[in-house]
Design an enzyme around this catalytic site. Structure first.
Site, PDB file in Angstrom:
ATOM      1  N   GLY A  10      -2.041   4.298  -3.490  1.00 19.41           N
ATOM      2  CA  GLY A  10      -3.416   3.262  -3.443  1.00 19.41           C
ATOM      3  C   GLY A  10      -2.759   1.805  -3.279  1.00 19.41           C
ATOM      4  O   GLY A  10      -1.625   1.744  -3.140  1.00 19.41           O
ATOM      5  N   GLN A  62       0.995  -1.262   0.011  1.00 17.18           N
ATOM      6  CA  GLN A  62      -0.234   0.072  -0.128  1.00 17.18           C
ATOM      7  C   GLN A  62       0.962   1.125  -0.035  1.00 17.18           C
ATOM      8  O   GLN A  62       1.691   1.277   0.948  1.00 17.18           O
ATOM      9  CB  GLN A  62      -1.033  -0.075   1.208  1.00 17.18           C
ATOM     10  CG  GLN A  62      -1.766   1.213   1.264  1.00 17.18           C
ATOM     11  CD  GLN A  62      -3.307   1.147   0.473  1.00 17.18           C
ATOM     12  OE1 GLN A  62      -3.637   0.202   0.022  1.00 17.18           O
ATOM     13  NE2 GLN A  62      -3.555   2.141   0.005  1.00 17.18           N
ATOM     14  N   GLY A  63       0.627   2.100  -0.937  1.00 15.51           N
ATOM     15  CA  GLY A  63       1.307   3.346  -0.994  1.00 15.51           C
ATOM     16  C   GLY A  63       0.650   4.660  -1.013  1.00 15.51           C
ATOM     17  O   GLY A  63      -0.565   4.612  -0.880  1.00 15.51           O
ATOM     18  N   LYS A  73      -1.358  -0.918  -9.898  1.00 18.65           N
ATOM     19  CA  LYS A  73      -1.484   0.076  -8.816  1.00 18.65           C
ATOM     20  C   LYS A  73      -2.733   0.568  -9.162  1.00 18.65           C
ATOM     21  O   LYS A  73      -3.177   1.287 -10.191  1.00 18.65           O
ATOM     22  CB  LYS A  73      -0.289   1.211  -8.961  1.00 18.65           C
ATOM     23  CG  LYS A  73       1.059   0.755  -8.714  1.00 18.65           C
ATOM     24  CD  LYS A  73       2.105   1.829  -9.079  1.00 18.65           C
ATOM     25  CE  LYS A  73       2.067   2.779  -7.922  1.00 18.65           C
ATOM     26  NZ  LYS A  73       3.154   3.754  -8.077  1.00 18.65           N
ATOM     27  N   ASP A  99      11.117  11.561  -4.509  1.00 11.49           N
ATOM     28  CA  ASP A  99      10.613  10.645  -3.401  1.00 11.49           C
ATOM     29  C   ASP A  99      11.404   9.217  -3.621  1.00 11.49           C
ATOM     30  O   ASP A  99      11.097   8.228  -3.477  1.00 11.49           O
ATOM     31  CB  ASP A  99       9.165  10.145  -3.581  1.00 11.49           C
ATOM     32  CG  ASP A  99       8.718   9.430  -2.413  1.00 11.49           C
ATOM     33  OD1 ASP A  99       9.428   9.642  -1.194  1.00 11.49           O
ATOM     34  OD2 ASP A  99       7.624   8.721  -2.620  1.00 11.49           O
ATOM     35  N   VAL A 151      -1.420  -1.933  -4.293  1.00 17.02           N
ATOM     36  CA  VAL A 151      -0.604  -2.647  -5.339  1.00 17.02           C
ATOM     37  C   VAL A 151      -1.060  -4.169  -5.361  1.00 17.02           C
ATOM     38  O   VAL A 151      -0.808  -4.706  -4.235  1.00 17.02           O
ATOM     39  CB  VAL A 151       0.740  -2.271  -5.260  1.00 17.02           C
ATOM     40  CG1 VAL A 151       1.433  -2.716  -6.545  1.00 17.02           C
ATOM     41  CG2 VAL A 151       1.000  -0.739  -5.267  1.00 17.02           C
TER      42      VAL A 151
END
Length: 620
Positions: free
Chosen positions: A468, A464-465, A485, A580, A470
């Site tokens: 949303g 989870q990122g 994703k 990031d 994956v």
């Protein structure tokens, strides 16, 4: 199921008649008094008197299991207040419940008579009146199954006689210990293509929808695998009923006093009823929440959005969360010049303003709708075996819900100029004027991605990122593993990150950047499809499997990351800063080669620009 005892444990009065062996019938001249009961032949059901907070009632409950769960009540609106009562059968075959002064409190509305009438409590829980010499089900003078209370038992019909108008429907209890008819009912609405609705008073509160050949379209998943359903629709009647696959299994369906439709199965291990199914308690099950020409998706924020080719009728109200005004067409209809856009994974709209023709195929259905300027949508009426029949909507489309997975197809009428919206979705909706360059990017069907991920099974979830969840998937036709994703509805940042990744990574090609295979945009679903990295991310090895990273592998990983960054900063046609970059965003392929991923926070530079304020991301 403590709540469904409904006070029956308070002074339940039951015993065998006059101390003799239990019987299941009464005849004229005999009666059932307080303290006496009828018991079905195998002891599953019992008829007698029970007391609640409002008085004394005649009802039927389960004797085995002995929970005293009432499934039918005769005098729901007229309890015996004086504590005395008797059930009698007269010589014409009419059942009557009398109070202490012999006044009739309740009676069966038998329209025919018999020479030798008998009332019998069947093993199904059905109380019937028939001729003693004729035990044909079709010749019952009267049966309790025709007058349900709040419970639908196996074999009981829910539906309507289309010739006479006789309606069999469920009505809730007023409260947990008051069997008087409550404000909620479940019935088949026969306006247009018949559909199951839950009503509050005279207004629809929710819909299970029409029968689509497999189940009710608003409840696409079968309620359980232990029942077989029968749905009949012809010129004479429409009804639904069910039977357990295993006759030893006890099942009941109930609309409770809060208007919730529930399915229970008896569990011998716990000696109680277990809740098997009930509708998800989400806002989208509120009827017509989003108004006309809009869909509701509980996984989206906000939950309401206009259909493709439609705009909010009042943008001010819409932005304030008042969606009742619904949506209007973006482009006026051109009648026979119009076309139809296929929408998937939907709960069909309210069918009260629809018609059905089971002899038409989908092509004929489209032509019929096209030639009628008031027709707004169409689909197959039966979804089995590739689809058959024709279901047409006229006027407003109301109470559409996104059901992923499990929904149905719907072909919505649009002006020709709006038909390209879906195909141009990436360029029009996600790019500004300086980014309207067409991209070669594969578009996946939602059905294919749902199948590849086993309907986004939790077992296939990789992580989870901020974007949303994956999921891992496999494209069966291509025998290729993928990573999906899925845009989160709960994150306002998710849409911006989706836009960023599409704009940036679709234009990037390098062996040390994760490869974007395509995307999926259908309805409210937005997903990015990547090549699958079997060795997870670099942080997994650094913090959990560091011993597996020998010196050569470490050098290879560092060099690969550096080459990827050099490409982004200098050699690609876009000059990009990732913003990031961390171990969790470096994925490793089967050979432990690193690939930079997650460009949701990235930013591109212009021309020869070498520095910038990076608080702004692409497209904002």
């Amino acid at each position: 199921m403590k709540g469904f005892l409904r006070g029956l444990i308070c002074l339940i009065l039951f015993s065998s008649i006059s101390g003799a062996a239990a019987v299941d019938t009464i005849v004229p001249g005999k009666s059932i008094k307080i303290g006496e009961t009828l018991v079905s032949s195998k002891g599953s059901f019992e008829l007698g008197f029970f007391r609640s907070s409002r008085g004394l009632y005649l009802g039927i409950w389960y004797k085995k299991p002995a929970t005293h769960t009432a499934v039918w009540v005769a005098n729901r609106e007229n309890p015996l207040s004086d504590g005395e009562g008797v059930l009698v059968l007269d010589s014409k075959g009419t059942l009557a419940l009398l109070n202490s002064t012999k006044d009739v409190i309740w009676a069966s509305n038998t329209s025919r008579s018999a020479e030798n009438p008998v009332a019998q409590l069947l093993e199904s829980g059905n109380l019937v009146v028939q001729d003693e010499k004729n035990y044909n089900e079709e010749d019952y003078l009267w049966q309790s199954f025709d007058y349900p209370s709040d419970s639908l038992l196996p074999g009981m019909k829910l539906g309507k006689n289309l010739k006479t108008g006789f309606d069999r429907f469920l009505s809730s209890w007023r409260s947990a210990d008051d069997p008087a008819p409550g404000i909620y009912s479940v019935r088949i609405d026969t306006r247009g293509f018949p559909q199951v609705v839950i009503e509050k008073g005279s207004k629809i509160r929710g819909r299970a929808g029409p029968w689509n050949g497999i189940g009710f379209a608003g409840r696409p998943a079968k309620p359980n695998s232990i029942t077989s359903a029968q749905y009949v629709l012809n010129d004479e009647e429409v009804y639904y009923r069910y039977e357990p696959e295993d006759s030893s299994v006890k099942i009941r369906m109930v609309v409770n006093s809060s208007g919730v439709f529930q399915i229970f199965v008896w569990k011998n291990g716990i000696h109680d009823w277990e809740l098997l199914m009930m509708p998800p308690p989400d806002i989208c099950h509120n009827y017509a929440l989003c108004g006309k020409f809009a869909s509701c998706n509980v996984n989206r924020s906000p939950v309401c959005s206009c259909l493709e080719g439609y705009l909010p009728k009042s943008l001010v109200d819409w932005n304030l969360g008042n969606w009742s005004g619904g949506c209007i067409r973006d482009t006026p209809s051109e009648c026979e010049k119009d076309a139809f856009l296929k929408q998937t994974w939907l709960k069909w709209p309210d069918t009260s303003n629809s018609t059905v023709n089971m002899t038409m195929n989908l092509r004929e259905c489209e032509q019929t709708c096209l030639t009628n300027c008031y027709c707004t949508a169409y689909t197959n009426a039966d979804v089995r075996d590739g689809g058959s029949g024709c279901l047409l909507w006229f006027g407003d489309l109301i109470d559409i819900q996104v059901l992923t997975p499990g929904g149905q197809d719907l072909y919505i009428r649009l002006a020709p100029s709006d038909m390209g919206l879906k195909k141009r979705h990436l360029r029009n909706d996600y790019m500004n004027d300086g980014e309207k360059e067409d991209m070669e990017l594969r578009m996946f069907d939602l059905e294919i991605i749902a199948s590849a991920t086993d309907n986004f099974s939790i077992n296939n979830k990789l992580g989870q990122g901020g974007f949303g969840p994956v999921y891992k998937g496999t494209l069966l036709d291509e025998e290729q593993d993928i990573a999906v994703k899925r845009l989160s509805r709960s994150s306002g940042q998710g849409l911006q990150e989706f836009k960023n990744e599409v704009i940036l990574i679709a234009k990037l090609q390098h062996r040390n950047l994760v490869k974007l295979l395509g995307c999926c945009i259908e309805g409210d679903e937005k997903m990015l499809i990547y090549e699958y990295m079997p060795n997870k991310s670099l942080d997994y090895f650094i913090f959990e499997r560091s011993k597996l990273l020998d010196w050569n592998r470490r050098v290879n990983i560092i060099g690969g990351i550096a080459r990827g960054l050099l490409y982004l900063h200098q050699d690609s046609r876009l000059r990009i800063i990732h913003r990031d970059l961390k171990a969790a965003n470096v994925l490793l392929d089967s050979e432990m080669n690193p690939k930079i991923s997650d460009f949701g926070m990235a930013r591109s530079f212009c021309g020869e620009q070498t520095e910038a304020n990076t608080n702004k991301v692409v497209g904002t």
